[in-house]
Design a protein around this motif. Structure first.
Motif, mmCIF file in Angstrom:
data_model
loop_
_atom_site.group_PDB
_atom_site.id
_atom_site.type_symbol
_atom_site.label_atom_id
_atom_site.label_comp_id
_atom_site.label_asym_id
_atom_site.label_seq_id
_atom_site.Cartn_x
_atom_site.Cartn_y
_atom_site.Cartn_z
ATOM 1 N N ALA A 51 18.003 -9.243 39.530
ATOM 2 C CA ALA A 51 18.816 -8.783 38.587
ATOM 3 C C ALA A 51 18.221 -7.339 38.106
ATOM 4 O O ALA A 51 17.125 -7.190 38.109
ATOM 5 N N VAL A 52 19.172 -6.447 37.752
ATOM 6 C CA VAL A 52 18.806 -5.098 37.234
ATOM 7 C C VAL A 52 19.857 -4.958 36.285
ATOM 8 O O VAL A 52 20.976 -5.130 35.912
ATOM 9 N N ASP A 53 19.035 -4.486 34.984
ATOM 10 C CA ASP A 53 19.888 -4.074 33.884
ATOM 11 C C ASP A 53 20.602 -3.017 33.779
ATOM 12 O O ASP A 53 21.726 -2.541 33.171
ATOM 13 N N LYS A 54 20.274 -1.811 34.378
ATOM 14 C CA LYS A 54 20.680 -0.475 34.353
ATOM 15 C C LYS A 54 20.406 0.193 35.743
ATOM 16 O O LYS A 54 19.386 0.088 36.232
ATOM 17 N N TYR A 55 21.581 1.006 36.141
ATOM 18 C CA TYR A 55 21.624 1.692 37.444
ATOM 19 C C TYR A 55 21.643 2.997 37.160
ATOM 20 O O TYR A 55 22.498 3.549 36.206
ATOM 21 N N MET A 56 20.758 4.137 37.728
ATOM 22 C CA MET A 56 20.951 5.492 37.500
ATOM 23 C C MET A 56 20.938 6.342 38.675
ATOM 24 O O MET A 56 19.820 6.190 39.150
ATOM 25 N N TRP A 57 21.829 6.777 39.313
ATOM 26 C CA TRP A 57 21.966 7.411 40.624
ATOM 27 C C TRP A 57 21.739 9.082 40.309
ATOM 28 O O TRP A 57 21.989 9.503 39.443
ATOM 29 N N THR A 61 23.353 10.988 41.459
ATOM 30 C CA THR A 61 24.608 11.599 41.482
ATOM 31 C C THR A 61 25.200 11.588 39.985
ATOM 32 O O THR A 61 26.445 11.977 39.589
ATOM 33 N N GLY A 62 24.548 10.842 39.045
ATOM 34 C CA GLY A 62 25.105 10.584 37.728
ATOM 35 C C GLY A 62 25.717 9.319 37.533
ATOM 36 O O GLY A 62 25.981 9.044 36.408
ATOM 37 N N ASP A 63 25.953 8.756 38.599
ATOM 38 C CA ASP A 63 26.656 7.484 38.624
ATOM 39 C C ASP A 63 25.799 6.398 38.007
ATOM 40 O O ASP A 63 24.344 6.516 38.054
ATOM 41 N N THR A 64 26.375 5.361 36.980
ATOM 42 C CA THR A 64 25.317 4.264 36.533
ATOM 43 C C THR A 64 26.187 2.788 37.178
ATOM 44 O O THR A 64 25.651 1.911 36.684
ATOM 45 N N THR A 65 26.938 2.831 38.362
ATOM 46 C CA THR A 65 27.269 1.652 38.737
ATOM 47 C C THR A 65 26.231 1.173 39.805
ATOM 48 O O THR A 65 25.311 1.783 40.130
ATOM 49 N N ALA A 66 26.541 -0.161 40.009
ATOM 50 C CA ALA A 66 25.634 -0.931 41.042
ATOM 51 C C ALA A 66 25.447 -0.166 42.386
ATOM 52 O O ALA A 66 24.690 -0.392 43.298
ATOM 53 N N ASN A 67 26.835 0.432 43.095
ATOM 54 C CA ASN A 67 27.019 1.132 44.191
ATOM 55 C C ASN A 67 27.704 2.196 43.977
ATOM 56 O O ASN A 67 28.540 2.484 43.071
ATOM 57 N N THR A 115 20.388 13.742 50.345
ATOM 58 C CA THR A 115 19.405 12.712 49.958
ATOM 59 C C THR A 115 20.010 12.229 48.504
ATOM 60 O O THR A 115 20.183 13.221 47.551
ATOM 61 N N TYR A 116 19.973 11.101 48.397
ATOM 62 C CA TYR A 116 20.513 10.269 47.330
ATOM 63 C C TYR A 116 19.443 9.299 47.087
ATOM 64 O O TYR A 116 18.736 8.713 47.552
ATOM 65 N N SER A 117 19.362 9.298 45.759
ATOM 66 C CA SER A 117 18.163 8.211 44.910
ATOM 67 C C SER A 117 18.634 7.582 43.954
ATOM 68 O O SER A 117 19.950 7.948 43.226
ATOM 69 N N LEU A 118 18.133 6.176 43.723
ATOM 70 C CA LEU A 118 18.613 5.430 42.638
ATOM 71 C C LEU A 118 17.368 4.820 41.945
ATOM 72 O O LEU A 118 16.474 4.292 42.278
ATOM 73 N N THR A 119 17.499 5.008 40.490
ATOM 74 C CA THR A 119 16.640 4.481 39.828
ATOM 75 C C THR A 119 17.219 3.166 39.020
ATOM 76 O O THR A 119 18.133 3.235 38.300
ATOM 77 N N ALA A 120 16.152 2.053 39.148
ATOM 78 C CA ALA A 120 16.868 0.672 38.457
ATOM 79 C C ALA A 120 15.932 0.292 37.420
ATOM 80 O O ALA A 120 14.759 0.532 37.577
ATOM 81 N N LYS A 121 16.286 -0.042 36.250
ATOM 82 C CA LYS A 121 15.423 -0.332 35.176
ATOM 83 C C LYS A 121 15.808 -1.950 34.691
ATOM 84 O O LYS A 121 17.063 -2.191 34.528
ATOM 85 N N ASN A 122 14.796 -2.459 34.105
ATOM 86 C CA ASN A 122 14.902 -3.694 33.335
ATOM 87 C C ASN A 122 14.193 -3.491 32.073
ATOM 88 O O ASN A 122 12.851 -3.256 31.995
ATOM 89 N N TRP A 123 14.749 -3.289 30.924
ATOM 90 C CA TRP A 123 14.219 -3.019 29.565
ATOM 91 C C TRP A 123 13.448 -1.562 29.931
ATOM 92 O O TRP A 123 14.178 -0.560 30.095
ATOM 93 N N ARG A 124 12.170 -1.414 30.004
ATOM 94 C CA ARG A 124 11.843 0.019 30.158
ATOM 95 C C ARG A 124 10.964 -0.143 31.639
ATOM 96 O O ARG A 124 10.107 0.862 31.827
#
Length: 528
Positions: free
Chosen positions: A390-396, A398-404, A412-421
């Motif tokens: 499970a992931v609480d928050k997505y940050m691409w 590209t600025g998108d916050t969706t799961a995909n 080159t594209y990057s994804l940062t996933a966060k649970n709490w901090r």
């Protein structure tokens, strides 16, 4: 008349005279066999065949009656059984014997009386019991002319009345007979028991915590057999007569002596003692610098404990303990809820502290897969997190916050996933898998594979399925055309003649592996 004689007989006939001579020896045989009488046996004794003295060459003849009867050349063996119900201690049976010479003359019969003496009764005896270590006295029995032995039959006769020893527990049997009228009785058995009470017990623990229950288990015994009774004393004025017992010291600090006295059924006694220590219960508590962290982070823990422990063990719930520290820093490499405990080892009382649970939030996993490529045109490429969890928050990026997300352009594209901090990141490079690059100038004859030809497809394109190229001068004259997918391109000549410096017009038609078709029109400069 006894002695040798010769007789002659004469026979006379008209023809001859014959003489017969007879020699007759008459033997004097009137003396009976010599015997010894009476012959005596004790009841049950093994008898032998009777004997008598006979003349040389005579044949014996044995009878059970004084006259008449039938004689036997075999000497009889008397029976030593005593007739039941006899009123006296003696029973007599008579036997008779004569001798017969070679002429068949039999003498008068000699008499042999066989007297069987009744076996005496057993001596009157009584078994004896001593406690181990007691003083002993010589054994006793009621009877005449007593004889003492170490076995019921056979064995060895004691030279004097035996005196038992009491150094070892067990039963020793002695045997005694009496002799009356020259006959010895069977042996009576006297059992001498050396009895021993052995006090023994085990206790559940050597040290007690507060008012914990002490269990004492009786291991006493009575040798060689028998029962016993128990008497317990616990050293605090309390006791018990149970075989196995329990006791509580009511949190009284101290050292106590437990004593067990046992008495067996023969009155023999024994006692034994053991020590037990009673300790007060310790106090233990713990505190923590934090109770919620990200996976991989550490927390500082502190313990407040009663002094006197032998060792401390921290249990963080993750199978990674720490030892003998009152302050400790611990990093949690797994996510989840972890109850924190501390255990102290004391002489008797286990010390425990708890009440804190650490919540470790797992670092989300991010996996965008391997770098990839796609064809341009109307195609799109989906990027998503391939890792489970499970992931609480997505940050691409590209600025998108969706799961995909869906991308149409290389990059080159990057994804940062966060649970709490708690965060983690991954990136992926998406390149063009289908392309066609057209230069705006070329230099024929330069020796450079790229610049010596206009549009070498093997160098400037990928995933091209079909191709057509036309090159015109500025007056519309067709100078070059080709439909080879992997051709080298235009070399700047027309009909073998090098074309001059200038600008030329091209038309290019291509289709890619993804089904997209494109047309390119433009100018290219030929440089000399």
């Amino acid at each position: 008349v006894w002695g040798p004689r010769t007789y002659t007989a004469t026979g006379i006939s008209t023809c001859d005279t014959q003489y017969l001579i007879f020699y007759v020896d008459t033997i004097n045989f009137s003396v009976s066999p010599s015997v010894v009488s009476p012959v005596r046996y004790c009841e049950g004794e093994t008898a032998t065949a009777l004997t008598a003295g006979f003349a040389a060459g005579a044949t014996p003849s044995w009878y059970t009656v004084p006259t008449g009867g039938t004689g036997s050349p075999t000497a009889p063996t008397p029976s030593t059984a005593f007739p039941p119900g006899a009123s006296t201690d003696f029973d007599t049976t008579s036997y008779y014997v004569s001798q017969i010479n070679a002429a068949g003359c039999e003498t008068p019969r000699s008499k042999i009386d066989v007297i069987i003496t009744r076996k005496p009764a057993l001596p009157v005896v009584k078994n004896v019991v001593y406690c181990i270590g007691d003083s002993t006295v010589a054994l006793t029995a009621i009877g005449n002319n007593l004889k003492w032995y170490d076995a019921a039959t056979g064995g060895t006769r004691y030279t004097s009345t035996p005196i038992p020893t009491s150094t070892k527990a067990g039963i020793t049997s002695y045997f005694v007979s009496q002799t009356n009228n020259g006959c010895e009785s069977d042996r009576a058995q006297i059992d001498v028991e050396i009895s021993q009470a052995i006090a023994a017990f085990t206790k559940s623990v050597d040290s007690l915590c507060g008012d914990d229950e002490l269990i004492v288990t009786n291991g006493s015994s009575s040798l060689p057999s028998g029962t016993y009774v128990s008497n317990w004393s616990f050293g605090d004025g309390q006791g018990s007569t149970d075989s196995n017992a329990t006791h509580r010291y009511l949190d009284k600090r101290g050292t106590y002596t437990i004593q067990l006295l046992v008495v067996n059924n023969n009155g023999c006694k024994d006692s034994t003692k053991q020590i037990v220590e009673v300790f007060p219960r310790p106090s233990m508590s713990i505190s923590a610098s934090d109770t919620q962290i990200c996976q991989g982070e550490a927390i500082d823990f502190s313990a407040t404990v009663t002094p006197g422990y032998y060792g401390l063990t921290w249990d963080f719930g993750d199978n990674d303990p720490a030892y003998n520290l009152e302050q400790v820093r611990h990093a949690f490499t797994q996510s989840g809820d972890f109850p924190i405990k501390i255990n102290g080892v004391y002489p008797a009382c286990p010390g425990t502290g708890s009440g804190i649970t650490v919540h470790v939030i797992g670092i989300p996993k991010v996996d965008l897969g391997r770098d990839t490529s796609f064809c341009p045109g109307n195609s799109v490429y989906e990027l998503r997190n391939l890792a489970p969890g499970a992931v609480d928050k997505y940050m691409w990026s590209t600025g998108d916050t969706t799961a995909n997300i869906y991308v149409r352009n290389a990059g080159t594209y990057s994804l940062t996933a966060k649970n709490w901090r708690c965060a983690s990141q991954d990136s992926v490079t998406v390149s063009k898998g289908c392309y066609f690059d057209i230069p705006n100038a070329f230099t024929p004859g330069s020796g450079d594979d790229i610049n010596s030809y206009f549009l070498p497809r093997q160098l400037l394109s990928k995933s091209v399925v079909t191709f057509k190229m036309e090159v015109y001068d500025r007056w519309g004259q067709l100078l070059f055309e080709s439909d080879k997918v992997n051709g080298r391109g235009w070399d700047g000549t027309y009909k073998g003649q090098a074309m001059p410096f200038g600008v030329y017009v091209y038309k290019v038609y291509v289709s890619f592996a993804n089904g997209i078709s494109e047309q390119y029109n433009g100018n290219v400069t030929l440089l000399r």
